[in-house]
Structure formats: structure tokens, C-alpha cells
Design a protein around this motif. Structure first.
Motif, mmCIF file in Angstrom:
data_model
loop_
_atom_site.group_PDB
_atom_site.id
_atom_site.type_symbol
_atom_site.label_atom_id
_atom_site.label_comp_id
_atom_site.label_asym_id
_atom_site.label_seq_id
_atom_site.Cartn_x
_atom_site.Cartn_y
_atom_site.Cartn_z
ATOM 1 N N MET A 389 38.956 44.328 80.805
ATOM 2 C CA MET A 389 38.729 44.170 82.233
ATOM 3 C C MET A 389 39.870 43.429 82.929
ATOM 4 O O MET A 389 40.144 43.679 84.103
ATOM 5 C CB MET A 389 37.405 43.457 82.507
ATOM 6 C CG MET A 389 36.193 44.363 82.384
ATOM 7 S SD MET A 389 36.361 45.965 83.261
ATOM 8 C CE MET A 389 36.361 45.426 84.977
ATOM 9 N N ALA A 390 40.530 42.506 82.247
ATOM 10 C CA ALA A 390 41.616 41.766 82.907
ATOM 11 C C ALA A 390 42.695 42.737 83.380
ATOM 12 O O ALA A 390 43.191 42.642 84.504
ATOM 13 C CB ALA A 390 42.193 40.708 81.975
ATOM 14 N N MET A 391 43.046 43.687 82.523
ATOM 15 C CA MET A 391 44.071 44.662 82.928
ATOM 16 C C MET A 391 43.565 45.543 84.082
ATOM 17 O O MET A 391 44.287 45.776 85.048
ATOM 18 C CB MET A 391 44.480 45.544 81.749
ATOM 19 C CG MET A 391 45.547 46.563 82.135
ATOM 20 S SD MET A 391 46.108 47.592 80.740
ATOM 21 C CE MET A 391 47.151 46.427 79.869
ATOM 22 N N ARG A 392 42.316 46.004 83.998
ATOM 23 C CA ARG A 392 41.800 46.863 85.067
ATOM 24 C C ARG A 392 41.704 46.087 86.380
ATOM 25 O O ARG A 392 41.976 46.637 87.452
ATOM 26 C CB ARG A 392 40.432 47.420 84.679
ATOM 27 C CG ARG A 392 40.538 48.401 83.509
ATOM 28 C CD ARG A 392 39.189 48.971 83.133
ATOM 29 N NE ARG A 392 38.627 49.736 84.241
ATOM 30 C CZ ARG A 392 37.392 50.234 84.245
ATOM 31 N NH1 ARG A 392 36.604 50.034 83.193
ATOM 32 N NH2 ARG A 392 36.946 50.910 85.275
ATOM 33 N N ASN A 393 41.321 44.828 86.282
ATOM 34 C CA ASN A 393 41.235 44.034 87.504
ATOM 35 C C ASN A 393 42.621 43.700 88.062
ATOM 36 O O ASN A 393 42.823 43.669 89.275
ATOM 37 C CB ASN A 393 40.432 42.763 87.256
ATOM 38 C CG ASN A 393 38.944 43.062 87.138
ATOM 39 O OD1 ASN A 393 38.464 44.093 87.611
ATOM 40 N ND2 ASN A 393 38.207 42.160 86.507
ATOM 41 N N ALA A 415 46.963 32.871 85.569
ATOM 42 C CA ALA A 415 48.195 33.590 85.907
ATOM 43 C C ALA A 415 49.090 33.726 84.683
ATOM 44 O O ALA A 415 49.714 34.770 84.468
ATOM 45 C CB ALA A 415 48.929 32.870 87.036
ATOM 46 N N PHE A 416 49.139 32.689 83.878
ATOM 47 C CA PHE A 416 49.987 32.742 82.686
ATOM 48 C C PHE A 416 49.589 33.908 81.783
ATOM 49 O O PHE A 416 50.431 34.617 81.243
ATOM 50 C CB PHE A 416 49.907 31.413 81.924
ATOM 51 C CG PHE A 416 50.797 31.349 80.728
ATOM 52 C CD1 PHE A 416 52.158 31.121 80.875
ATOM 53 C CD2 PHE A 416 50.291 31.532 79.439
ATOM 54 C CE1 PHE A 416 53.010 31.069 79.763
ATOM 55 C CE2 PHE A 416 51.124 31.488 78.330
ATOM 56 C CZ PHE A 416 52.487 31.257 78.495
ATOM 57 N N GLU A 420 51.662 38.771 80.329
ATOM 58 C CA GLU A 420 51.714 39.780 79.272
ATOM 59 C C GLU A 420 51.156 41.123 79.765
ATOM 60 O O GLU A 420 51.698 42.188 79.464
ATOM 61 C CB GLU A 420 50.911 39.288 78.065
ATOM 62 C CG GLU A 420 51.039 40.201 76.862
ATOM 63 C CD GLU A 420 50.105 39.772 75.731
ATOM 64 O OE1 GLU A 420 49.607 38.619 75.757
ATOM 65 O OE2 GLU A 420 49.868 40.612 74.834
ATOM 66 N N ILE A 421 50.082 41.056 80.520
ATOM 67 C CA ILE A 421 49.480 42.282 81.038
ATOM 68 C C ILE A 421 50.448 43.024 81.964
ATOM 69 O O ILE A 421 50.645 44.233 81.841
ATOM 70 C CB ILE A 421 48.160 41.938 81.780
ATOM 71 C CG1 ILE A 421 47.087 41.572 80.752
ATOM 72 C CG2 ILE A 421 47.719 43.088 82.681
ATOM 73 C CD1 ILE A 421 45.785 41.088 81.353
ATOM 74 N N LYS A 422 51.062 42.294 82.861
ATOM 75 C CA LYS A 422 51.962 42.995 83.798
ATOM 76 C C LYS A 422 53.203 43.495 83.055
ATOM 77 O O LYS A 422 53.750 44.546 83.410
ATOM 78 C CB LYS A 422 52.295 42.117 85.014
ATOM 79 C CG LYS A 422 53.121 40.888 84.796
ATOM 80 C CD LYS A 422 54.605 41.102 85.024
ATOM 81 C CE LYS A 422 55.335 39.834 84.603
ATOM 82 N NZ LYS A 422 56.769 39.989 84.479
ATOM 83 N N ASN A 423 53.603 42.799 82.012
ATOM 84 C CA ASN A 423 54.744 43.299 81.240
ATOM 85 C C ASN A 423 54.406 44.637 80.563
ATOM 86 O O ASN A 423 55.220 45.566 80.567
ATOM 87 C CB ASN A 423 55.196 42.276 80.196
ATOM 88 C CG ASN A 423 55.978 41.137 80.833
ATOM 89 O OD1 ASN A 423 56.511 41.289 81.946
ATOM 90 N ND2 ASN A 423 56.039 40.007 80.158
#
Lengths: 437, 437, 437
Positions: A389-393, A415-416, A420-423
Motif C-alpha cells: 500500500m505504501a507504493m500505491r499510496n 519520508a525516509f 526507496e519506493i520512489k527510487n
């Protein structure tokens, strides 16, 4: 000669211990000795001198003050207090004295912390001439026990040099951008561990960490006497600071192991406030979230009207609130390797977030198909994949209007951790960085 | 042939019951059968076909999938599970199989909901080829009781047609304005009552209600397979939707009798959010007010960055939160006429508020004299006429800056109840509608 | 002849006592008598007359009404109620009557407050012709005890004059600026102390106080019949009021000793709201903070859409909420010198804050050196000078973006107390007033 600098609390503690015994004031040899020690760990440190008498905004750089001896002895030569045991015994900027006087007169020159009978208080009189000895209530009782008429030898060998200087140190780690993160700490308190040595020690370790990192931003470290030093520094660099500094932190009392404290900027809404609140809220939710009304160190000057720099205070035990503060009890036992490790970790995270705090925009319309990129399970059954869910959100709010911290606050994920997700999304070409937001 | 459509929960329930036994997936004959049933109630329904393989944003319309049989039988021909009893037995988009295999091998193809031993779970694998049978833990225990080496006949007669289509339905009720209210619901789940049949059933009844009403706005109803259907639909209509849609609702799980749920848009501040919150806050204050983080149905696509349509989710039992969800227990006993009546009433009120949600301005300066128009008592004594405060408060805030819902929120009276008040004031020529706000 | 006017609650009480026995309605001789009394204390008071029949916005000035007698007597000439004992006995704007009638008929003309059997209620019927006697439940029981068929003599000698006038009073104290503070109060209730006489009495004392003060702003005082008077007044002065009034207060029920009440403006965000909230929050934190939904006096008209004047209501006991309100129990025992002293003090502070509510900017960069100006201790030891924090915090937020009240709210110190601080800083040339904010 460069000393070995590991990036850990142990190294911080070692450097703090090295700084601890140096006798410091806002000017004088102690400041220079302190800067010389720091230069061992950051060879590019530049040491500046500003002449006594220089006008800096509403203030004047005071004469340089040095103190060589400070004791009270009885007729038998017993030193009842002696500067050699604690640099706190002399009132900061005390005038010299060398006189036999009755206790009834000597009393006028004695400073104690009456609510803490066992400590020597830290007291200064920078801008008004006074003579003073600081001591514990116990020590004062001992003096009193000789009787009011007993004559003591009161000695302070200090001198004021109107042709002296005020010193400070600075160095810069350049990044891809001219925009800067300011790390400021002070070097003017004698013989105290947390409220003095912890800040410079952590700063030089952090600097060595940053040297090894790819840096989008430039990092500026300053080591200054508190108040007069920051005023002097700002008066010399105001234009450049206003042009470039996008965030900054005054490090003070960062070596102990108690809850963290954030001292917010004047309106509490700068990048510095946002990043530190984000890191602490998730990692250390019991942190002390102080408004600017609780300020006390050089954030006072950086945030002053017209200076307006986005600089927060960062502490573990908040200055002014722990009993050991500004007393001889703020010694090397008050700080710890573990305490430094925690503060170092918070700062590393805060810096990582700032470095990655761009505005993001998803490259596709509607939700991307994560399954075909192995970013999402291909089987759909209820209750089995909350962890994506963190990535989908993140994607849901990556609409170009939110920076990394906005998204973090909207979706309730540090935010930290979103870095990794945005990378990953950048790797899959699903995400763009918005340039001109 | 048009079936008789009364505007009530009873009719909704009847239509839901008619839809229930149809075997549906995201493509295939079941979707067409479903749309054919709906067309009986809304003859102007247009049925669209989009070819398998069509690229829709980041996705591709999958091959059309149909399934004709699915069972597991023992050597004596006893069917231990059979698709004819429940469309949930086949894993959605399962590949075909017709094979005798030992239970030790068969096990790999069995899907159960281990925390709910009596239910058949609803499981799909749309975008990765798998073979699967869904069954209850009890049924699996029965299979296991034959022994690991017992050979079962596992049969799924399904086929993928790469030259097939994905279908969806749409119809539009035109109003005075091109601006539209979108009602979207899905038609892709087999054999579940609340989380499938309730949405289309309520939609067609609501459509028949709206046909009889004077309409300021245009109403667009869409019936689509979830996710791939809404993505396909949006990809075909994006420009028109962005131009005209001012509010919208995804109807899902609207047939039961539990507390309502509102799934807000990305930032929770659109006309859709405002109207539904206003209606529910006064009429059903125990409603579940969900942020976009709790989204789950096609509001995900309508709200995606760049799509940005103001579409909320509206449910009674919120999908994903009730135990019967996505299982064989979500059957016709889970929904009720009363449940539909409630949802229908909320939607009628929400639509009435949207239709009347203008900016109003009182035509006179100072308070109007309501007494001479018999809108206010002519005798003045304390404590005797609190009941006219809603009108006076409406007037106080009818300053051209507030729409009907703003006034409702300011004065604490349901927006729906203010419609009658503003109509009275309009009749007395005391009020104007602000055109260009 | 000017009566002596001391600026204290005692004088307010004396003037209220003088106003109390005058028989008043919204028009008629009582209003003129009231204005004549007030003129003794404010000789520059101008008395205006507006003809009956004049159209004022949505209203018409009613015929002038005067009443000379009102009693009910039995056959023996015993007056069971008599206007001479209480001006409340006659229904406001009652038609005349002089008739012997049975109690069974008389009953139709009797008004009581059934939940307060001992009080005569205040009842009016300004805009519909009625005949009425107001009396206590006890008095009605006495009448009833004569029997249903007993004939009483019911007499009201009143007259309506369609060629009469509505009167109001106004005076202005000019200041350096055309910008005005409006003080409005009403003069239309007979025989009640708090909800009538307290407002005019306090107003004239406040006016005498302001005469002696240096005034940046102009002060406008108006004395008007409630509702029709304020509508009439606004209709005659709207343009000037909209141009100049920056704050204002309707004074009502300001003579008792209960908690204060603030009735906020339509959106609760004007200078008037801010200043009164600031004063009360610090000085009387138990004050009643009422939204505009709780309005009731002439703030209704001043705040009406299109009028939009920033006028709050200010009370001690909030009108409408105390049992004595609008009854014969609201007599001179309900108000007190102490009550007036409190209200007077709040208004004086509010006016001082408005007069000093500029935007301030510190003249130096970084903190000024307060020690050299004897504004700060020159010795620095922990825990010894919290009392100078108000000045330091004032300086921290004197950045040109905040007015006195903003700073007060930011630093948690009453705006009134900041006046002395900013005056000291102005004296030391450390502060500037921002002109064009």
C-alpha cells in the motif's frame, strides 16, 4: 594530520572528551584551541578572526578575554576553589583581582546555584565589568565556616585585550547546487559536555559522513561563540546566507540519551521544521516539539526579523530544561556513545530526506499496472498484500503538487522510507521529478 | 420491453436478485448477460465493446475469458465442488484443465480463506496464467480425507479469446446544463450480492427516478468491469469527462443495512465530498468517513493524478471491512429492501442538494421584514419562536459568498432542509441566485 | 447644563437609575425624554427625527405611538394592574381600549410568562394591531378569582400618530483619522435596567472618558431604538459607515456582574472580534464566546449582507439567557457599580489596543543588545530572568508582518500589556511602525 574519523557515536564521544577540558569563553585562547582540535578532523576548516571593537549590527565585539588563574586560598595556602579543577570557577569575563579580603567582603563576589547545592554554576558577565567566583553551595559553606572576619586570598589572573579578536571556524562541502544546508554549533562554554562539546563533536563526524556522500546540496558548517559569535558571523555573511540557505540546524546538547527536542523556526513552517518533524514524528514520537518561544541558542539570531533564515534548533535533552544544564554536573558522564548514535542517525535521515525532497509526478494516467513489473502480487485475494500500500499510496499522491514530505504526511509513511519506493518507481520509468516547482 | 420500475428498495432488491446468478468476470458472456438485464430497466443503455489487446494507458485489455465448467470429482463421479453451485469455485481467469491427479498434486491448485473455514473465497489471477479452484476449508478437508494419493478428476473448461472484447454499458440523462454528475458501478464479480449486484440495481432505479425529475445537470451512468473497465472507459472518454463532470459517485456495496461509508476523493474537498458529507453528517452521523487512503474501487482510477475527476466512493458496509466481503457469504441474505431504501434516499438527497447548490444573495439591506410576509411571528415575547431561526440564519449568510452547503455548514442545518427555505425566499423575491460565482 | 461625569461604575449606575423610570417604546415621548437625559452628559448629542411612513430598506417607520394610561380595575375602582406601577403592563404598540368586559373576554388580551409566575413579561406587537395587557401569573390568578363572568374595566389610553416621528441620537468625537470606532446602544425598552439603561449609561461615561484621551481614531456613538432604529440609522448613513467604520460594538446588558459575552460578527474575524477576544481571553477567560448564530441586538443589522460593518455585540449577562431578561425582574437590583466598572475597564482596554494596533518592525538585525540599554540583565545565570521574555518575544515577532494583536496571540501575552513594551522600544529607537500595511 588527519585523525581517523569513523561515522559513529563512539567517535563523537571521543572528540567531545578531547574538547571537554579546554577552557573556553566567547573570545580568547580557548576558542582557538578548540578550533585547532576540530581542524584535526576537518582539515579544510577555516579559522576567522574579527577584531575586538568591530561593530556587528547592534553589538560590538568585546575585548578578547583570557584567564590564567582563579583561586581562593586561606592563610595556610589551602586553595578552597581552584580554576585548575573546573573552568567554571571563574565568572565569565571577570576582571582580575589579587587581594586578601574578609569573608564578609568576599561574599559579594561569590555566585552559587542555591537550588542545587552540589554544583558549580556557569555564570557570565560579558558586557558589564564584574569580578566573580562561581562555586557550589557546599564550597561556600566551607568558606563561611572560617568566620566572617577571616581573610582569604582571592585571585583571578585575567586580562582584557581591546586589540584582541573573536574567532570562529567555518568550512563548506560543495554539492551540485549552490543551495545550502547550514549546520551551526557553538564553542564558548568551558568545561561542560552536553551543552558544549557534543555539538562540535557531532558536527565534525557528520561532516566526515557527508564528504563520502553524493551531495545535491552544499553543506556549510560553522563553529561560533554563542550569540555574539552568530551575530558577528551573520553580519559578515548575511547576503550569501539569505541567498543560499534552504535549511539549517543549530546543534546543541546532542550527546545524551534522552528524548529529542526540536526548536521550531519563527513560524514553524520551513523546510527545516518539516523535515525534522517528519523524521522525529515517526522515529521518536515522544520528541519535544518546541515553538520558537522556547528558543535559546543561535536559532535566535538566524531567525531574527530581517535575517529570516530557516534554521531550527535540534537537541536531545533540551537546553535549559535538565538540572545538569549550565552546571558542573554537565560532565562527560552525562553524554554517551549511544546518545550520539541516535542524534547522528536522526541527522543522517533528515539530510537524506532533504536531498530527495523533490516534487514527483507519476508518468501514466490511471494506476500503473504494477503486477507486470513484479511490484504487486498477480493474485488477488482479500487480506494478503497490505504491504504494497505504501507504493500505491505514494503513486496516488505523486501528482506533481506534493514533495516527498507532503506525500509522507498525506499517506502516513516516513519520508525516509519513501526514498526507496520512489527510487524503484524512477527505475521503472513510472515517475518524473518536477523541475520547477 | 421495459420492466416496471418503482423507485424503492424493493425494486432494487428484485433487480439485484435477477443479476445475482449470472456468472461474471471482467470480460465474457456474463458481462453481456448482465448488461442485457440492466437494459430491460434502462432501454437507452448503450453497450460498448473494446477489443482484447487494446492498449489503455499502462494496461492492455486482456483476452476475453469464458468458463463453462469447473468441478472436482472422485473416482465414483461424485462432484466434490461444482461451478454450477457457485460461480466462485473457479479462480477468475483460470486456465483450462482436465486431468486426473493425486490430491498431493491437486492441493497446489486449491485456494481457501483459511481464517473463514466455511466460505468459498473470491480469488482472481487476471494478469498471470494460473489454474485454480476456490473452495471452503471444509471442502478442502473433505478432499484431504481421501488421502494424499487419491486421484481426483480436476476439470475446468475455460477459454481465452485474444480476439474477444471487454464490454461496458453507459447511458446519459441530459439536463439543462452540459455539466455532469457521474454514477459509476461495476459488473465483474460472480455470485456476490452486496459487492456486485447492489450497485447496478441501485443505479438503474436511481436513473428511473431521475428521468422523472427536472434536471439542471446531466447524469451519466456507467456500468464497467472494475479496474480494467474503468481504465478502459477513462482512456476513451477522458477529455469529455474532465470537461463536464462536476461530481460523481462509485456505488459499491449499497444494499445492506449497516452504517454508510463515504470514501473521499484524493484531497477530500470536492463537491462530491462536500455534498455526501453534508447529507450523511446530519442524517446518519455514525457514517464511516474514509480518507482516500481507504479507497478500493473505481474511485482509484477516477482520482488518479492527471485524471482528477471529483468522484467519491459511496457504500453502506464498506468494501473490504465486513467478513462476508469477497466470499460466498455475500449472498442475497446480506442485502435487504430496507438497506436499498436507505441508500436510495441518501443519493436522492445528495442529488437534490447538488441541483440546488447555488450561491445566494439576499435582495434587501438589513434584515427583511419577515413578519409582513407571514414568515415570522408579529408578536415578540421571549422563548416562543426558535423555529424560525433557520430562515433568519439562512438570510444572514446569504451574502453571495456562500453556496447552499456553505450556509448549511455555517448555520448547522442540513443543506437538504434549506432547499425549502430558499424556495420560499425566492417566491417572496427576497433572494437572488448569483450567476457567475 | 452638564452634569458631573466621573469615569466609573458609580456614575454609570447613577445615570442608569435616572433612565430607568422613563416609559419608552420604539417611538414616542419616552425616546425623546431618554435622549434629553443623555444630552445632559454629552451636550454635543444631536437628536434626529425621521417621519413615520418613511421607507427604510425593507421596512417602514411606524406611526409614533404614545401611551398615557393602562389599567384594569374592578367594579369598586380597585386597579388590579396599573401602568403607573410598571411600564411593562401595556403591550408595546397596543391599540387603545376603554371597555367593561367579562373576565372570560378580558383573558384574550392578557399576556403572562407562564414559566415565571412572579414576573411581568415584556411583550410587543409593533407591526400588527393588537390590544394587550402584560401581567404576572399571580396577577392573572387574582383577576380569575373574581369569576369568569365578573366584569372589569379595561383601559388603555394610547394613540398612534401617522404624522409622528422616530427619534435617535448621535455624536462624534473626532480623532486624527477619519476611520471610526462605532459604539451603538438602544433606547426603546421600558422599565428594564440591564437590558436597556445599562448600555446608554455606559456609553455616555465612555464618551466622557474618550474626550480626555488623545485619539488616533474618531468615535461615533449612536442611541437608537432597536431593530427599526438601527435599520433607519443605517439607511441614512450607510455610505459613510461603510467608508469609515473599522470596528464597533453594540452595548447591551453591560451593567451586571456576571461573566462577559462577546457576540461575534458574521464570520468572526474582524478587528472588533479580534480585539475583544484578546482582552477577554486574558482578563476574563470564562467569557461567553458566542458565534453570530447567537446574535440578537443591533449587530444583526450592522452585519447584514451588503451592510457588512465589523460590529460585535458586547454584554455581561448575555441577553436572552438570564431569567430576568425581558421581565420586570430586570430592575435596578440586577445591575451594580462593580458590574459597570468591569465592563468599562474591558472597553477602555479594547480601545487602547485598537489605538495601538499597528504593525511593528524591529530596527536592527539580529537581537538588539538590551543589556546596554538596561532593558535586560547583564549577568547571565540560568533561571533568573523569565520576566524579560515578553519583550524579547515581542521583538522576535516584530517583523512587520504582525500587528499588536498578532504578536499578542503568537507570544501569549495580552495585547494591552504589550503597549508599554512597544512604547519602551519606540523610546529607544529600536522599533518602527509600519505605515502601509
Amino acid at each position: 594530520m588527519v585523525s581517523c574519523v569513523n561515522i559513529d557515536g563512539k567517535t563523537c564521544y571521543r572528540i567531545a572528551s578531547e574538547l571537554y577540558p579546554v577552557f573556553r569563553s566567547i573570545t580568547g585562547q580557548g576558542v582557538r584551541d578548540t578550533l585547532d582540535i576540530l581542524k584535526k578532523y576537518v582539515p579544510t576548516l577555516t579559522i576567522y578572526s574579527v577584531k575586538s571593537g568591530t561593530e556587528v549590527f547592534d553589538w560590538t565585539v568585546p575585548p578578547e578575554w583570557n584567564c590564567y588563574e582563579c583561586y581562593i586560598e586561606d592563610a595556610d595556602g589551602n586553595r578552597l576553589i581552584d580554576f585548575r579543577n573546573s573552568g567554571l570557577h571563574v565568572l565569565g569575563y571577570s576582571c582580575p583581582i589579587d587581594k586578601w579580603m574578609k569573608y564578609s567582603e568576599l561574599k559579594k563576589y561569590l555566585y552559587v546555584q542555591s537550588n542545587q547545592p552540589d554544583v558549580i554554576p556557569y555564570v557570565t558577565s560579558y558586557y558589564e565589568k564584574r569580578i566573580g567566583f562561581c562555586l557550589s553551595v557546599r564550597q561556600m559553606e566551607k568558606l563561611a565556616s572560617y568566620g566572617e572576619d577571616y581573610e582569604f586570598h582571592a585571585v583571578i589572573k585575567s586580562e582584557f585585550n581591546p586589540d584582541g579578536v573573536l574567532n570562529y571556524g567555518e568550512f563548506v562541502l560543495e554539492g551540485e547546487s549552490d543551495k545550502e544546508i547550514l549546520i551551526s554549533t557553538y564553542i564558548c562554554h568551558p568545561f561542560m559536555a552536553n551543552n558544549e562539546c557534543s555539538g562540535p563533536a557531532l558536527s565534525v563526524v557528520l561532516a566526515n559522513y557527508l564528504k563520502t556522500q553524493k551531495r545535491k546540496y552544499t553543506y556549510r558548517f560553522v563553529f561560533i561563540p554563542e550569540t555574539i559569535g552568530s551575530i558577528t558571523y551573520i553580519s559578515q555573511k548575511l547576503e550569501a546566507l539569505k541567498k543560499n540557505v534552504i535549511a539549517g540546524f543549530v546543534l546543541s546538547c546532542v550527546g545524551d540519551d534522552n528524548a529529542y527536542a526540536l526548536v521550531r523556526t519563527r513560524y514553524g513552517n520551513t523546510l527545516s521544521d518539516r523535515v525534522m518533524e517528519n523524521v522525529l514524528r515517526f522515529d521518536a514520537p515522544n520528541f519535544r516539539n518546541c515553538s520558537f518561544l522556547e528558543r535559546g541558542s543561535d536559532e535566535r539570531q538566524y531567525n531574527a526579523p530581517g535575517v529570516d533564515l530557516p534554521v531550527c534548533g535540534f537537541c536531545r535533552s533540551k537546553y535549559g530544561t535538565f538540572p545538569e544544564y549550565h552546571t558542573s554536573k554537565d560532565d562527560l558522564s552525562y553524554i554517551s556513545e549511544k546518545g550520539f548514535d541516535g542524534a547522528l542517525n536522526v541527522l543522517k535521515k533528515a539530510i537524506a530526506v532533504i536531498e530527495n525532497n523533490d516534487y514527483y509526478r507519476i508518468n501514466v494516467l490511471c494506476e500503473p499496472q504494477l503486477g507486470k513489473r513484479s511490484l504487486y502480487p498477480t493474485i488477488s485475494q482479500k487480506g494478503v498484500h497490505g504491504h504494497v500500500m505504501a507504493m500505491r499510496n505514494f503513486i496516488a499522491y505523486a501528482d506533481g503538487k506534493n514533495d516527498l514530505m507532503d506525500i509522507s504526511n498525506l499517506i502516513g509513511v516516513p519520508a525516509f522510507d519513501l526514498i526507496e519506493i520512489k527510487n524503484k518507481l524512477l527505475e521503472h520509468n513510472l515517475l518524473s521529478i518536477q523541475k520547477n516547482k
